[in-house]
Design an enzyme around this catalytic site. Structure first.
Site, PDB file in Angstrom:
ATOM      1  N   THR A 188      -1.943   1.020  -2.981  1.00 22.56           N
ATOM      2  CA  THR A 188      -2.026   1.536  -4.346  1.00 22.56           C
ATOM      3  C   THR A 188      -3.445   1.455  -4.905  1.00 22.56           C
ATOM      4  OG1 THR A 188       0.298   1.031  -4.739  1.00 22.56           O
ATOM      5  CG2 THR A 188      -1.066   1.312  -6.690  1.00 22.56           C
ATOM      6  N   ARG A 245       3.811   0.587  -6.014  1.00 29.08           N
ATOM      7  CA  ARG A 245       3.963  -0.803  -5.562  1.00 29.08           C
ATOM      8  C   ARG A 245       3.622  -0.962  -4.092  1.00 29.08           C
ATOM      9  NH1 ARG A 245       9.849  -0.894  -7.574  1.00 29.08           N
ATOM     10  NH2 ARG A 245       9.563  -0.655  -9.797  1.00 29.08           N
ATOM     11  N   CYS A 246       2.659  -0.245  -3.622  1.00 29.25           N
ATOM     12  CA  CYS A 246       2.292  -0.217  -2.208  1.00 29.25           C
ATOM     13  C   CYS A 246       1.013  -1.032  -1.997  1.00 29.25           C
ATOM     14  CB  CYS A 246       2.067   1.242  -1.793  1.00 29.25           C
ATOM     15  SG  CYS A 246       1.515   1.497  -0.105  1.00 29.25           S
ATOM     16  N   GLY A 247       0.850  -1.538  -0.809  1.00 27.99           N
ATOM     17  CA  GLY A 247      -0.387  -2.232  -0.479  1.00 27.99           C
ATOM     18  C   GLY A 247      -1.607  -1.327  -0.527  1.00 27.99           C
TER      19      GLY A 247
END
Length: 182
Positions: A60, A56-58
């Site tokens: 990803t 859920r990371c920018g």
């Protein structure tokens, strides 16, 4: 004098400062995303790009580039090893099964992955403690998608920040130097 096995055990219990050359990346294993163990010794003679990941990371979206990198170089020996971690912003899913499904459905990931693993702090996996000792704190992960490049001999070749894309020319050049030519 501690044996290699004793050093590894000590590292698992506390952050130990190691002298260069006492261990190599090949001395470490991770729990696998499907159970069992992923031993870096399995990849002896091959370069390995170890990447701490999060679903859920920018950053990803880098999974696409990592898979493309693996597809491009796997026949020449490169291994990409994904290390899901929840250490930065709580951005990983709750279970290995959820991570595996997310990576498969959204990115068709087929490179090896570990179980969800701590990469910093007092609970950091021994590989990350060792890598920090080898390259220094400034080369340790400060966010998701940090990359360590391990040479075919198990030595750390370098670290690449989160912002280094999988197709970055410097990363590609470092990988190319480690692969058999032909």
């Amino acid at each position: 004098m501690l044996t290699r096995r004793a050093l590894i055990a000590a590292m698992a219990l506390s952050p130990v400062s190691l002298h260069a050359g006492e261990l190599s990346a090949r001395d470490f294993s991770f729990p696998g995303i499907d159970g069992g163990m992923v031993s870096l010794s399995e990849f002896a003679g091959r370069p390995v790009l170890v990447v701490n990941t999060a679903s859920r990371c920018g950053f990803t979206y880098q999974y696409d580039g990592l898979q493309a990198l693996y597809d491009r170089y796997r026949d020449r020996g490169l291994v990409v090893l994904g290390v899901p971690s929840d250490d930065f912003g709580g951005q990983e899913l709750d279970t290995e099964a959820a991570v595996k499904e997310f990576c498969s459905v959204n990115f068709s990931i087929d490179f090896p992955m570990t179980a969800i693993t701590a990469v910093r702090g007092p609970g950091a996996h021994p590989f990350y403690v060792w890598a920090r000792g080898e390259l220094g704190a400034e080369q340790a992960p400060s966010w998701n998608f940090h990359k360590y490049l391990v040479g075919p001999d198990g030595a750390l070749v370098g670290a690449f920040s989160t912002r280094t894309e999988p197709d970055d020319p410097q990363l590609l050049a470092a990988i190319e130097k480690l692969l058999p030519q032909g």
